[in-house]
Design a protein around this motif. Structure first.
Motif, PDB file in Angstrom:
ATOM      1  N   TYR A  33      -6.413 -66.475   1.969  1.00  0.00           N
ATOM      2  CA  TYR A  33      -7.804 -66.628   1.559  1.00  0.00           C
ATOM      3  C   TYR A  33      -8.761 -65.981   2.551  1.00  0.00           C
ATOM      4  O   TYR A  33      -9.890 -65.635   2.203  1.00  0.00           O
ATOM      5  N   LEU A  34      -8.333 -65.865   3.797  1.00  0.00           N
ATOM      6  CA  LEU A  34      -9.213 -65.321   4.825  1.00  0.00           C
ATOM      7  C   LEU A  34      -9.246 -63.796   4.830  1.00  0.00           C
ATOM      8  O   LEU A  34     -10.129 -63.203   5.434  1.00  0.00           O
ATOM      9  N   ARG A  35      -8.279 -63.154   4.190  1.00  0.00           N
ATOM     10  CA  ARG A  35      -8.228 -61.689   4.240  1.00  0.00           C
ATOM     11  C   ARG A  35      -9.474 -61.059   3.626  1.00  0.00           C
ATOM     12  O   ARG A  35     -10.022 -60.100   4.168  1.00  0.00           O
ATOM     13  N   VAL A  36      -9.905 -61.575   2.482  1.00  0.00           N
ATOM     14  CA  VAL A  36     -11.066 -60.985   1.806  1.00  0.00           C
ATOM     15  C   VAL A  36     -12.355 -61.209   2.593  1.00  0.00           C
ATOM     16  O   VAL A  36     -13.083 -60.249   2.858  1.00  0.00           O
ATOM     17  N   PRO A  37     -12.686 -62.458   3.008  1.00  0.00           N
ATOM     18  CA  PRO A  37     -13.931 -62.610   3.768  1.00  0.00           C
ATOM     19  C   PRO A  37     -13.933 -61.843   5.081  1.00  0.00           C
ATOM     20  O   PRO A  37     -14.980 -61.360   5.508  1.00  0.00           O
ATOM     21  N   ILE A  38     -12.771 -61.708   5.731  1.00  0.00           N
ATOM     22  CA  ILE A  38     -12.722 -60.919   6.969  1.00  0.00           C
ATOM     23  C   ILE A  38     -13.027 -59.456   6.655  1.00  0.00           C
ATOM     24  O   ILE A  38     -13.780 -58.795   7.384  1.00  0.00           O
ATOM     25  N   GLY A  39     -12.472 -58.936   5.569  1.00  0.00           N
ATOM     26  CA  GLY A  39     -12.771 -57.570   5.162  1.00  0.00           C
ATOM     27  C   GLY A  39     -14.240 -57.375   4.848  1.00  0.00           C
ATOM     28  O   GLY A  39     -14.842 -56.358   5.215  1.00  0.00           O
ATOM     29  N   VAL A  40     -14.848 -58.368   4.184  1.00  0.00           N
ATOM     30  CA  VAL A  40     -16.279 -58.294   3.878  1.00  0.00           C
ATOM     31  C   VAL A  40     -17.097 -58.309   5.168  1.00  0.00           C
ATOM     32  O   VAL A  40     -18.042 -57.532   5.331  1.00  0.00           O
ATOM     33  N   ALA A  41     -16.741 -59.171   6.098  1.00  0.00           N
ATOM     34  CA  ALA A  41     -17.478 -59.263   7.360  1.00  0.00           C
ATOM     35  C   ALA A  41     -17.400 -57.958   8.141  1.00  0.00           C
ATOM     36  O   ALA A  41     -18.396 -57.510   8.732  1.00  0.00           O
ATOM     37  N   LEU A  42     -16.219 -57.323   8.167  1.00  0.00           N
ATOM     38  CA  LEU A  42     -16.088 -56.043   8.859  1.00  0.00           C
ATOM     39  C   LEU A  42     -16.951 -54.977   8.195  1.00  0.00           C
ATOM     40  O   LEU A  42     -17.543 -54.125   8.875  1.00  0.00           O
ATOM     41  N   GLY A  43     -17.042 -55.022   6.860  1.00  0.00           N
ATOM     42  CA  GLY A  43     -17.904 -54.077   6.154  1.00  0.00           C
ATOM     43  C   GLY A  43     -19.368 -54.266   6.499  1.00  0.00           C
ATOM     44  O   GLY A  43     -20.125 -53.301   6.668  1.00  0.00           O
ATOM     45  N   VAL A  44     -19.798 -55.537   6.622  1.00  0.00           N
ATOM     46  CA  VAL A  44     -21.185 -55.831   6.996  1.00  0.00           C
ATOM     47  C   VAL A  44     -21.478 -55.350   8.409  1.00  0.00           C
ATOM     48  O   VAL A  44     -22.514 -54.746   8.686  1.00  0.00           O
ATOM     49  N   LEU A  45     -20.539 -55.591   9.333  1.00  0.00           N
ATOM     50  CA  LEU A  45     -20.776 -55.271  10.737  1.00  0.00           C
ATOM     51  C   LEU A  45     -20.716 -53.773  11.029  1.00  0.00           C
ATOM     52  O   LEU A  45     -21.533 -53.246  11.779  1.00  0.00           O
ATOM     53  N   PHE A  46     -19.749 -53.077  10.426  1.00  0.00           N
ATOM     54  CA  PHE A  46     -19.490 -51.693  10.825  1.00  0.00           C
ATOM     55  C   PHE A  46     -19.889 -50.653   9.787  1.00  0.00           C
ATOM     56  O   PHE A  46     -20.026 -49.479  10.113  1.00  0.00           O
ATOM     57  N   LEU A  47     -20.047 -51.075   8.519  1.00  0.00           N
ATOM     58  CA  LEU A  47     -20.368 -50.104   7.473  1.00  0.00           C
ATOM     59  C   LEU A  47     -21.742 -50.324   6.859  1.00  0.00           C
ATOM     60  O   LEU A  47     -22.133 -49.610   5.945  1.00  0.00           O
ATOM     61  N   GLY A  48     -22.456 -51.350   7.321  1.00  0.00           N
ATOM     62  CA  GLY A  48     -23.789 -51.611   6.803  1.00  0.00           C
ATOM     63  C   GLY A  48     -23.814 -52.137   5.384  1.00  0.00           C
ATOM     64  O   GLY A  48     -24.836 -52.025   4.697  1.00  0.00           O
ATOM     65  N   GLU A  49     -22.721 -52.703   4.927  1.00  0.00           N
ATOM     66  CA  GLU A  49     -22.687 -53.257   3.566  1.00  0.00           C
ATOM     67  C   GLU A  49     -23.471 -54.562   3.520  1.00  0.00           C
ATOM     68  O   GLU A  49     -23.687 -55.219   4.542  1.00  0.00           O
ATOM     69  N   SER A  50     -23.916 -54.930   2.327  1.00  0.00           N
ATOM     70  CA  SER A  50     -24.679 -56.173   2.161  1.00  0.00           C
ATOM     71  C   SER A  50     -23.926 -57.137   1.253  1.00  0.00           C
ATOM     72  O   SER A  50     -23.130 -56.723   0.414  1.00  0.00           O
TER      73      SER A  50
END
Length: 307
Positions: free
Chosen positions: A257-274
């Protein structure tokens, strides 16, 4: 004589390891996507298991640890390898030739569901409480909220690859239950034995099917293979077998379950995703779900009992 009980594990440490395992295995989908671009699935996974297995074996020798030598344990290693690496990893690598890494992560995150029901119907080695059932429901609801309904619109496409990826999750569920049989071994020995057996199965298949000497893999695929073998396999497997002993099979597979939110968090931090507002609610659901499935309930002592 009063029976002695093992100490309870430090849950802060165990949950931190669970997050680390989720990060390492969450990254594996990106590594696989980059790897299969120029390396066929069987060869990629054969190299993954071989490199990681040899690396762990070398570390064990440095630590002065010995691998078990009895045939019964190695038969169990072989069966574990089929459930935990040979079959599911090859399935996922094959599926990611046509699926996005994100969708593969989502589909494969269903392993705690299958672990829960396999434990309920077959193994019955853990107490399955209403709280763990709540954890299953909350975790899946959280993933749906994070991903969003629009991300699931393509589920009808590439159906075979999607079904194969879900079947890999069922293999993971069976592997998590079977892994409890290695509780008397050092986690590194369990990981090394399983990986070496996986390599013994896959390398001959790779030689026959893919003829790897004819391949010309790209630099990015080779780097992805290195990261996959060292971090997402060797290091992750040691953590995995440790958590199986401390959190149990249902609790350990909750890292899916943590794989998806961790991927989202990395996108927010390093790719500027919202993130959409529903995604933040989803993250909260995931945290609740993982906590419900991993933190053991406190036993209430009877009134009048001595402390």
């Amino acid at each position: 004589m009063e029976e002695s009980h093992p100490r309870h594990p430090n849950m802060a440490v165990e949950l931190a390891l669970l997050v680390l395992l989720a990060t390492l295995w969450g990254a594996s989908y990106t590594f696989i996507k980059l790897g299969v671009a120029t390396i066929p699935p069987i060869t990629l996974i054969a190299a993954r298991t071989a490199i990681a297995g040899v690396l762990l074996l070398a570390i064990m020798q440095w630590r002065g640890l010995k691998m078990p030598r009895d045939a019964a344990t190695w038969r169990r290693f072989m069966f574990q390898a089929c459930l935990n690496s040979v079959i599911p990893w090859t399935m996922i690598a094959w599926g990611e030739r046509s699926l996005d890494a994100g969708l593969a992560t989502i589909l494969n995150s269903t392993s705690p569901i299958f672990t829960f029901f396999l434990t309920l119907s077959v193994a019955r080695h853990e107490v399955l409480t209403s709280r763990k059932l709540l954890g299953v429901v909350a975790g899946m609801a959280g993933i749906c909220l994070i991903v969003g309904v629009q991300a699931l619109a393509g589920l009808g496409e590439q159906l075979t690859a999607q079904i194969v990826t879900v079947l890999a999750a069922i293999c993971y569920a069976g592997a998590a239950i079977f892994s409890r049989g290695f509780k008397d071994l050092d986690p590194m020995a369990s990981a090394a034995g399983s990986l070496l057996c996986g390599a013994a199965i896959l390398i001959p298949l790779s030689l026959v099917v893919d003829q790897p000497w004819t391949l010309a893999p790209s630099a990015s695929s080779l780097l992805a293979l290195s990261g996959l073998a060292v971090f997402s396999t060797a290091f992750a497997f040691v953590i995995y077998f440790r958590l199986i002993q401390t959190l149990g099979s249902v609790g350990t597979t909750a890292q899916a379950y943590l794989r998806v939110p961790i991927g989202v968090a990395l996108g927010v931090l390093f790719l500027g995703e919202s993130l959409a507002p529903t995604a933040w609610i989803g993250l909260a659901c995931v945290v609740v779900g993982v906590a419900a499935m991993t933190i053991p309930a406190r036993k209430v002592a009877p009134i009048g009992a001595s402390s």
